[in-house]
Design a protein around this motif. Structure first.
Motif, short mmCIF file in Angstrom:
data_model
loop_
_atom_site.label_atom_id
_atom_site.label_comp_id
_atom_site.label_asym_id
_atom_site.label_seq_id
_atom_site.Cartn_x
_atom_site.Cartn_y
_atom_site.Cartn_z
N GLY A 127 0.47 -0.78 -0.09
CA GLY A 127 0.08 -0.10 -0.08
C GLY A 127 0.64 1.71 -0.31
N HIS A 128 2.20 1.32 0.37
CA HIS A 128 2.76 2.46 -0.08
C HIS A 128 3.71 2.91 -1.37
CE1 HIS A 128 3.21 3.03 4.27
NE2 HIS A 128 2.82 2.04 4.57
N ASN A 129 3.38 4.08 -1.98
CA ASN A 129 3.70 4.03 -2.99
C ASN A 129 5.38 4.59 -3.46
OD1 ASN A 129 4.34 5.21 -5.29
ND2 ASN A 129 3.08 7.01 -5.61
N ASN A 130 5.92 3.43 -2.82
CA ASN A 130 7.91 3.66 -3.43
C ASN A 130 8.13 3.46 -4.46
OD1 ASN A 130 7.16 3.47 0.24
ND2 ASN A 130 7.51 1.08 -0.44
N GLN A 131 8.89 4.17 -4.55
CA GLN A 131 10.15 4.97 -5.14
C GLN A 131 11.37 4.82 -4.73
OE1 GLN A 131 8.77 4.83 -9.11
NE2 GLN A 131 6.71 4.88 -8.17
N LEU A 132 11.45 3.17 -4.90
CA LEU A 132 12.89 3.21 -4.40
C LEU A 132 13.45 2.18 -4.99
CD1 LEU A 132 12.21 2.42 -0.58
CD2 LEU A 132 12.31 4.04 -1.05
N THR A 133 15.16 2.32 -5.20
CA THR A 133 16.19 1.75 -5.44
C THR A 133 16.66 0.94 -4.87
OG1 THR A 133 16.25 3.94 -7.06
CG2 THR A 133 17.90 2.20 -7.71
N LEU A 134 17.00 -0.08 -5.59
CA LEU A 134 18.03 -1.22 -4.48
C LEU A 134 19.29 -0.92 -4.99
CD1 LEU A 134 18.07 -3.63 -2.92
CD2 LEU A 134 17.46 -4.88 -4.90
N GLY A 135 20.70 -1.05 -3.75
CA GLY A 135 21.94 -0.85 -4.10
C GLY A 135 22.25 -2.48 -4.81
N ASN A 136 23.38 -1.92 -4.89
CA ASN A 136 24.35 -2.61 -5.23
C ASN A 136 25.15 -3.93 -4.00
OD1 ASN A 136 26.29 -4.81 -7.19
ND2 ASN A 136 27.87 -3.42 -5.83
N ARG A 137 24.67 -4.88 -4.21
CA ARG A 137 24.68 -5.96 -3.55
C ARG A 137 23.58 -5.51 -1.89
NH1 ARG A 137 30.85 -8.88 -3.64
NH2 ARG A 137 30.37 -9.45 -5.99
N GLU A 138 22.44 -5.63 -2.34
CA GLU A 138 22.05 -4.88 -1.01
C GLU A 138 20.19 -5.69 -1.41
OE1 GLU A 138 21.57 0.11 0.97
OE2 GLU A 138 19.95 -1.00 -1.20
N MET A 184 8.07 -3.54 -5.42
CA MET A 184 9.53 -4.24 -5.79
C MET A 184 10.23 -3.03 -5.86
SD MET A 184 10.29 -7.33 -4.86
CE MET A 184 11.06 -7.85 -6.37
N PRO A 185 11.00 -2.83 -5.54
CA PRO A 185 11.85 -1.23 -5.37
C PRO A 185 12.86 -1.52 -6.92
CG PRO A 185 13.62 -2.88 -4.39
CD PRO A 185 11.59 -3.10 -4.30
#
Length: 427
Positions: A87-98, A108-109
């Motif tokens: 339910g959260h409008n996340n515009q997150l980005t996954l870092g390297n080996r994170e 999904m990020p």
């Protein structure tokens, strides 16, 4: 006399399904249960709307596992500081080996393509901080619901002729559609005929005076049983009441039925007795008679007729026997499918569903007509078992209660021993 198969073919050929343009209405989906779609429904958007997690766990980039050459002992991921809930409008980005904590339904990020469930992970503390250690290797794309995986925007969700159940209504809601175009429900007039009949309403009004029926009288149960069957079949029942064997009174009631209904069901008055007036009455009203009797037991005296109506499709008339079991058998075998076809249902609903079942007792018939024996259907270790009732009098409404299936003994088939298979019509 028509065979059962011939009667079914004649009846279905007389039925012309409702037209999606002239015989449809727009309704709320909350009112759509068991209604028939008049038009195809297409999805307004992708389902799922975005890539999301199908399991509580951690989102990661599968290529990072390949880079680490699948050495789980050395396969540690930095844990991102933000967790993703549904339910959260996340515009997150996954870092390297994170790895990023994610919960079922969470978006999904960017950069993540796999979710490893939390049971296959372990959070470890090191001098450098918290890391995620994997206890099992996920497969690429695991526990990820891909955008448009269920249906793409513009794809057909449901076709015209679909009968709406709970799952169909839920799917329509999921694509953001609150209304549906459905075919109108057929209107079915129901008439009971016979001097011996007393309407339940009349009896209820006078019961406190008399306490019982007069000699030779019976309460009209067919009106109520047939109305329930009509409703169960997805049509609108119009119970017009009980009428004595009086030609003028019957004529007036039938004329009302012709004016109000798409289909007429009468019970009683279709045999060859001096008081059986239904067939002659229908002919006097301009009906074409397509069948007078069927080689079925119970239910032999079955009248099938059509009456032309100006600027309207022909009215289909069924004259059923007065005996309750006969009337109900005829409805299940012939009329239920006729209503389904008229209502625009899928062709598989036009005919009864038959299966093979093992009978729990010996079955007998005279073999001269296709014989229908009612009973109950159960399953033991997946094997269908038919348990027949004990009394097969066509006038015995009590014996036909709780009927879930009907064994069918073909013409010339006089005996089916206990344990053998028999053809069964599922109710």
């Amino acid at each position: 006399m028509l065979s059962v198969a011939e009667a079914e073919k004649i009846i279905l050929n007389l039925i012309h399904p409702f037209n999606s343009e002239q015989d449809s209405e727009l309704i709320e989906i909350s009112q759509g249960l068991q209604r028939i779609l008049a038009t195809d429904i297409y999805s307004n958007w992708d389902l799922p709307h975005w890539h999301s997690a199908a399991m509580d766990g951690y989102a990661l980039h599968y290529a990072d596992l390949v880079d680490l050459e699948l050495n789980l002992e050395a396969c540690q991921f930095a844990i991102a500081p933000t967790a993703i809930a549904a339910g959260h409008n996340n515009q997150l980005t996954l870092g390297n080996r994170e790895a990023m904590r994610i919960f079922t339904g969470g978006m999904m990020p960017l950069g993540a393509d796999t979710v490893i469930m939390q049971e296959d992970t372990e959070v470890v503390m090191t001098e450098a901080g918290k890391f995620l250690k994997l206890k099992a290797k996920p497969t690429q794309g695991e526990y990820v619901r891909r955008q448009g995986e269920y249906i793409k925007a513009g794809d057909k969700l449901l076709g015209a002729g679909t009968r709406l159940g709970a799952t169909e209504i839920g799917a329509i809601a999921a694509i953001g559609q609150s209304q549906v175009q459905v075919l109108r429900q057929p209107k079915v007039a129901i008439i009971s005929t016979g001097d011996e009949l007393v309407s339940l309403a009349s009896f209820a009004k006078t019961a406190h005076h008399h306490g019982t029926l007069a000699s030779g009288q019976i309460i009209d149960s067919n009106l109520h049983a047939l109305a329930a069957l009509v409703t169960q079949a997805g049509a609108i029942a119009i119970p017009l009441g009980t009428v004595a064997d009086d030609r003028q009174a019957m004529r007036e009631l039938f004329q009302r039925a012709i004016a109000e209904a798409d289909l007429i069901i009468s019970s009683g008055g279709v045999s060859v007795g001096d008081y059986d007036h239904v067939e002659q009455l229908l002919e006097s009203l301009g009906a074409d008679i397509h069948g007078r009797s069927v080689a079925i037991k119970p239910g032999k005296p079955l009248t099938v007729a059509t009456i032309s109506k100006p600027a309207h499709r022909p009215i289909i008339c069924f004259g059923l026997p007065g005996n309750p079991a006969s009337a109900m058998i005829c409805f299940w075998r012939f009329i239920r499918g006729a209503i389904a076809k008229l209502n625009g249902a899928n062709p598989r609903e036009w005919v009864p569903q038959f299966i093979q079942a093992h009978t729990t007792q010996d079955l007998h018939s005279q073999g001269r007509r296709e014989t229908y024996l009612w009973g109950e259907l159960t399953y033991v270790k997946g094997k269908p078992l038919f348990a027949p009732k004990q009394n097969y009098s066509s006038g015995n409404l009590v014996s036909i209660t709780s009927t879930k299936a009907i064994a069918v003994m073909r013409v010339h088939q006089t005996y089916v021993p206990q344990g053998d298979q028999v053809l069964v019509m599922v109710i």
